[in-house]
Design an enzyme around this catalytic site. Structure first.
Site, PDB file in Angstrom:
ATOM      1  N   SER A  23      -1.725   6.157  20.403  1.00 31.75           N
ATOM      2  CA  SER A  23      -1.621   7.617  20.293  1.00 31.75           C
ATOM      3  C   SER A  23      -1.941   8.369  21.586  1.00 31.75           C
ATOM      4  CB  SER A  23      -2.507   8.135  19.152  1.00 31.75           C
ATOM      5  OG  SER A  23      -1.955   7.708  17.935  1.00 31.75           O
ATOM      6  N   THR A  68      -7.131   7.815  11.268  1.00 34.52           N
ATOM      7  CA  THR A  68      -6.474   6.552  10.938  1.00 34.52           C
ATOM      8  C   THR A  68      -7.375   5.694  10.056  1.00 34.52           C
ATOM      9  OG1 THR A  68      -5.150   4.737  11.829  1.00 34.52           O
ATOM     10  CG2 THR A  68      -7.118   5.329  13.097  1.00 34.52           C
ATOM     11  N   LYS A  72      -8.189   7.818   6.024  1.00 39.10           N
ATOM     12  CA  LYS A  72      -7.155   8.809   5.687  1.00 39.10           C
ATOM     13  C   LYS A  72      -7.372   9.492   4.327  1.00 39.10           C
ATOM     14  CE  LYS A  72      -3.544   6.705   8.469  1.00 39.10           C
ATOM     15  NZ  LYS A  72      -2.144   6.289   8.562  1.00 39.10           N
ATOM     16  N   GLY A 135      -1.762   2.429   0.349  1.00 36.51           N
ATOM     17  CA  GLY A 135      -1.566   3.808   0.819  1.00 36.51           C
ATOM     18  C   GLY A 135      -0.202   4.021   1.457  1.00 36.51           C
ATOM     19  N   ALA A 136       0.266   3.021   2.218  1.00 38.94           N
ATOM     20  CA  ALA A 136       1.544   3.181   2.907  1.00 38.94           C
ATOM     21  C   ALA A 136       2.699   3.195   1.903  1.00 38.94           C
ATOM     22  CB  ALA A 136       1.726   2.057   3.924  1.00 38.94           C
ATOM     23  N   ARG A 157       2.300  -7.165  -5.805  1.00 40.42           N
ATOM     24  CA  ARG A 157       1.613  -8.286  -6.423  1.00 40.42           C
ATOM     25  C   ARG A 157       0.789  -7.806  -7.623  1.00 40.42           C
ATOM     26  NH1 ARG A 157      -2.409 -10.972  -2.196  1.00 40.42           N
ATOM     27  NH2 ARG A 157      -3.223  -8.869  -2.399  1.00 40.42           N
TER      28      ARG A 157
HETATM   29  P1  ATR Z   1      -2.270   0.367   3.205  1.00 41.90           P
HETATM   30  O1  ATR Z   1      -3.161   1.441   2.682  1.00 41.90           O
HETATM   31  O2  ATR Z   1      -2.127   0.316   4.697  1.00 41.90           O
HETATM   32  O3  ATR Z   1      -0.935   0.350   2.525  1.00 41.90           O
HETATM   33  P2  ATR Z   1      -3.597  -1.582   1.551  1.00 41.90           P
HETATM   34  O4  ATR Z   1      -4.069  -0.518   0.646  1.00 41.90           O
HETATM   35  O5  ATR Z   1      -4.562  -2.643   1.953  1.00 41.90           O
HETATM   36  O6  ATR Z   1      -3.017  -1.006   2.914  1.00 41.90           O
HETATM   37  O7  ATR Z   1      -2.310  -2.244   0.864  1.00 41.90           O
HETATM   38  C1  ATR Z   1      -1.767  -3.408   1.320  1.00 41.90           C
HETATM   39  C2  ATR Z   1      -0.654  -3.874   0.383  1.00 41.90           C
HETATM   40  O8  ATR Z   1      -0.276  -5.162   0.805  1.00 41.90           O
HETATM   41  C3  ATR Z   1      -1.060  -3.986  -1.073  1.00 41.90           C
HETATM   42  O9  ATR Z   1       0.001  -3.556  -1.858  1.00 41.90           O
HETATM   43  C4  ATR Z   1      -1.274  -5.486  -1.255  1.00 41.90           C
HETATM   44  O10 ATR Z   1      -0.988  -5.958  -2.539  1.00 41.90           O
HETATM   45  P3  ATR Z   1      -2.028  -5.784  -3.773  1.00 41.90           P
HETATM   46  O11 ATR Z   1      -1.908  -4.360  -4.213  1.00 41.90           O
HETATM   47  O12 ATR Z   1      -1.566  -6.739  -4.791  1.00 41.90           O
HETATM   48  O13 ATR Z   1      -3.394  -6.118  -3.221  1.00 41.90           O
HETATM   49  C5  ATR Z   1      -0.257  -6.028  -0.313  1.00 41.90           C
HETATM   50  N1  ATR Z   1      -0.608  -7.386   0.085  1.00 41.90           N
HETATM   51  C6  ATR Z   1      -1.548  -7.747   0.981  1.00 41.90           C
HETATM   52  N2  ATR Z   1      -1.573  -9.097   1.100  1.00 41.90           N
HETATM   53  C7  ATR Z   1      -0.617  -9.582   0.261  1.00 41.90           C
HETATM   54  C8  ATR Z   1      -0.126 -10.888  -0.046  1.00 41.90           C
HETATM   55  N3  ATR Z   1      -0.632 -11.977   0.539  1.00 41.90           N
HETATM   56  N4  ATR Z   1       0.876 -11.001  -0.960  1.00 41.90           N
HETATM   57  C9  ATR Z   1       1.398  -9.898  -1.538  1.00 41.90           C
HETATM   58  N5  ATR Z   1       0.985  -8.643  -1.290  1.00 41.90           N
HETATM   59  C10 ATR Z   1       0.004  -8.478  -0.395  1.00 41.90           C
END
Ligand code: ATR
Length: 291
Positions: A23, A68, A72, A135-136, A157
């Site tokens: 940034s 960040t 957030k 969140g994303a 998942r």
């Molecule tokens: P962010 O806020 O940046 O989106 P997060 O809240 O940690 O980050 O979300 C990460 C996403 O990646 C989640 O949807 C997570 O799935 P779960 O909701 O089932 O936890 C997904 N994710 C992370 N590791 C994974 C894996 N090995 N297989 C499938 N999904 C995964």
């Protein structure tokens, strides 16, 4: 930087970690271009110190902040006001100082919207698949609904997370059908989806050799794959999309435009596409990607 004086305005980024942020490069290039007397600095804020950091920043007359990971959502209680989109998404990444405190915006969503326009991708009336439930994924899903997607499949998942995102979106956008599907059941999506967003962290760092769905059949259905990850520049998900004949994009333009929109909000200027692309090239070089 040597020109800091009594009138220099301070902007910055709050997060943990912040050392690898791109940034400052975006904001420093913009301030040089416009000749604004400002500096943009990263602030590492430890867990538990967020409230003090926000009120302290206001007391120090800091004019604007980006927020960040991991703050957030946590930052919202300390703000004066948030935009409707930031409220719906439940996340804020840009703060603007006002007389009484900070106002919160979500320029991640707006940045993704501008990145899609820049890449000639339109969502209105389309069926979209979003992989992930964090969140994303939530931000991407709200943006797609706001932009008029007719049908959104959420693939994750864990079902509970996408169930709640789906019902919240359908409460706000009555014309948008949102269907949660468990990741391993991706075959349940029978229709072709022109556009798929990859929002999980799979593909990042030590996970760079993986994609959330590795089965080639899934990728036969995809015309455009959009990964929100930008480092590595081409993720496994993107390679799988391309191997199946689709087109793929990474998240670097989203990063670029979230910063540009924050700068525009802070300084009341408009950044041209030409200047945006100059900064984009510099970001690419910083990531060691010269293609
Ligand atoms: P962010 O806020 O940046 O989106 P997060 O809240 O940690 O980050 O979300 C990460 C996403 O990646 C989640 O949807 C997570 O799935 P779960 O909701 O089932 O936890 C997904 N994710 C992370 N590791 C994974 C894996 N090995 N297989 C499938 N999904 C995964």
């Amino acid at each position: 930087m040597n020109n800091i004086n009594g009138k220099t305005n301070i902007y910055g980024l709050i997060g943990n970690p912040v050392e690898h942020t791109l940034s400052p490069m975006i904001h420093n290039m913009l301030s040089q271009h416009f000749g604004h007397n400002l500096v943009y600095v990263p602030f590492l804020v430890e867990e538990g110190d967020l409230e003090q950091a926000i009120y302290g920043a206001k007391a120090l007359n800091i004019k604007g902040l980006n927020i960040t990971v991991p703050y957030k959502s946590q930052v919202i209680p300390y703000l004066e006001k948030t935009t409707t989109l930031a409220n719906q998404v439940g996340a804020v990444n840009t703060l603007i100082a006002t007389k009484r405190g900070f106002e919160g915006y979500n320029t991640d969503c707006l940045g993704l919207k501008r990145a899609l326009v820049s890449d000639g991708i339109y969502i209105e009336g389309k069926t979209v698949i979003i992989i992930g439930g964090g969140g994303a994924a939530r931000a991407t899903a709200f943006l797609c609904a706001q932009e008029g997607a007719s049908h959104i499949y959420l693939l994750n998942r864990t079902l509970e997370k996408i169930n709640s995102i789906a019902s919240e979106i359908m409460d706000c956008y009555k014309d948008c059908l949102v269907e949660p599907v468990i990741l391993v059941n991706f075959d349940d999506i029978s229709e072709d989806a022109p556009l798929v967003f990859q929002t999980t962290s799979i593909g990042l760092g030590s996970n760079s050799h993986h994609a959330p769905i590795e089965e080639k059949e899934f990728y036969q259905k995809i015309k455009i794959g959009y990964d929100l990850i930008y480092d590595p520049f081409k993720t496994k998900f993107m390679s799988l999309v391309e191997e199946a004949g689709g087109k793929s994009y990474n998240g670097l333009k989203m990063l670029l435009y979230q910063g540009i929109i924050a700068y525009e909000l802070w300084n009341n200027v408009t950044v041209t596409e030409e200047l945006s692309m100059k900064i984009y090239e510099k970001l690419k070089r910083a990531l060691n990607h010269n293609e």
